[in-house]
Scaffold this motif. Structure first.
Motif, short mmCIF file in Angstrom:
data_model
loop_
_atom_site.label_atom_id
_atom_site.label_comp_id
_atom_site.label_asym_id
_atom_site.label_seq_id
_atom_site.Cartn_x
_atom_site.Cartn_y
_atom_site.Cartn_z
N MET A 75 109.81 -42.96 130.21
CA MET A 75 108.77 -42.00 129.83
C MET A 75 108.00 -42.49 128.62
N ASP A 76 108.71 -43.00 127.62
CA ASP A 76 108.04 -43.53 126.43
C ASP A 76 107.14 -44.71 126.78
N ALA A 77 107.65 -45.59 127.65
CA ALA A 77 106.84 -46.75 128.06
C ALA A 77 105.61 -46.31 128.83
N GLY A 78 105.76 -45.31 129.69
CA GLY A 78 104.61 -44.80 130.44
C GLY A 78 103.55 -44.18 129.54
N LEU A 79 104.00 -43.41 128.55
CA LEU A 79 103.05 -42.80 127.61
C LEU A 79 102.35 -43.86 126.76
N ALA A 80 103.11 -44.88 126.33
CA ALA A 80 102.51 -45.96 125.54
C ALA A 80 101.48 -46.71 126.38
N TRP A 81 101.80 -46.97 127.63
CA TRP A 81 100.87 -47.66 128.52
C TRP A 81 99.61 -46.84 128.72
N GLN A 82 99.76 -45.53 128.93
CA GLN A 82 98.61 -44.66 129.12
C GLN A 82 97.73 -44.64 127.86
#
Length: 161
Positions: A75-82
């Motif tokens: 989830m953290d990686a997805g938010l950072a990517w977004q």
């Protein structure tokens, strides 16, 4: 070799644990290794044991700390990517001198504020006109001697009220 485990989870490999549990249940049920003529009941029992074992191990795995940590990291990686993609798009649109979503949202907010102010001003003016009209209707019913004098003094007196 224990340190070279392909899975980042402590303890048994969840995939192997599932299959070990499934095969041990099958053996405990007395199923032959290769049935000659499988009956419908036996196949239903196999399917039930398979799904029961799968459900139990899936539930255990999803409740584990390792799974929750993995989900949090994903989830953290997805938010950072977004966030990175959004910043890149904003820079690209800014370089092309095109409005971003934030710009259009800001303009919409300003227009809504302007609309609210205009509506309140129109309502205020409408109330003032209605008040003036009711005063004029009331004045026609009064005798001529009691009417206020018209002209410059009357206007200044009304604005003072």
């Amino acid at each position: 070799m224990a340190g070279d485990h392909p899975f980042p989870f402590a303890g048994k490999d969840p995939f192997s644990a599932f299959w070990q549990d499934f095969t041990s249940r099958m053996m405990a049920a007395g199923m032959p290794a290769q049935p000659q003529n499988p009956s419908t009941e036996m196949l239903n029992n196999m399917r039930r044991m398979f799904f029961d074992s799968l459900a139990r191990h899936s539930e255990e795995f999803m409740k584990s700390e390792q799974f929750l940590q993995g989900m949090k990291q994903a989830m953290d990686a997805g938010l950072a990517w977004q966030q990175t993609i959004n910043q890149s798009m904003q820079k690209t649109l800014s370089a092309a001198q095109m409005p971003t979503r934030g710009d259009t949202d800001h303009i919409a907010l300003l227009v809504r504020g302007l609309e609210d102010r205009l509506l309140s001003k129109i309502e205020e003016l409408s109330d003032r006109v209605a008040s003036l009209e009711s005063d004029e209707l009331g004045e026609t019913a009064k005798p001529a001697a009691r009417r206020p004098a018209k002209g410059k003094n009357a206007r200044s007196r009304r604005s003072a009220e």
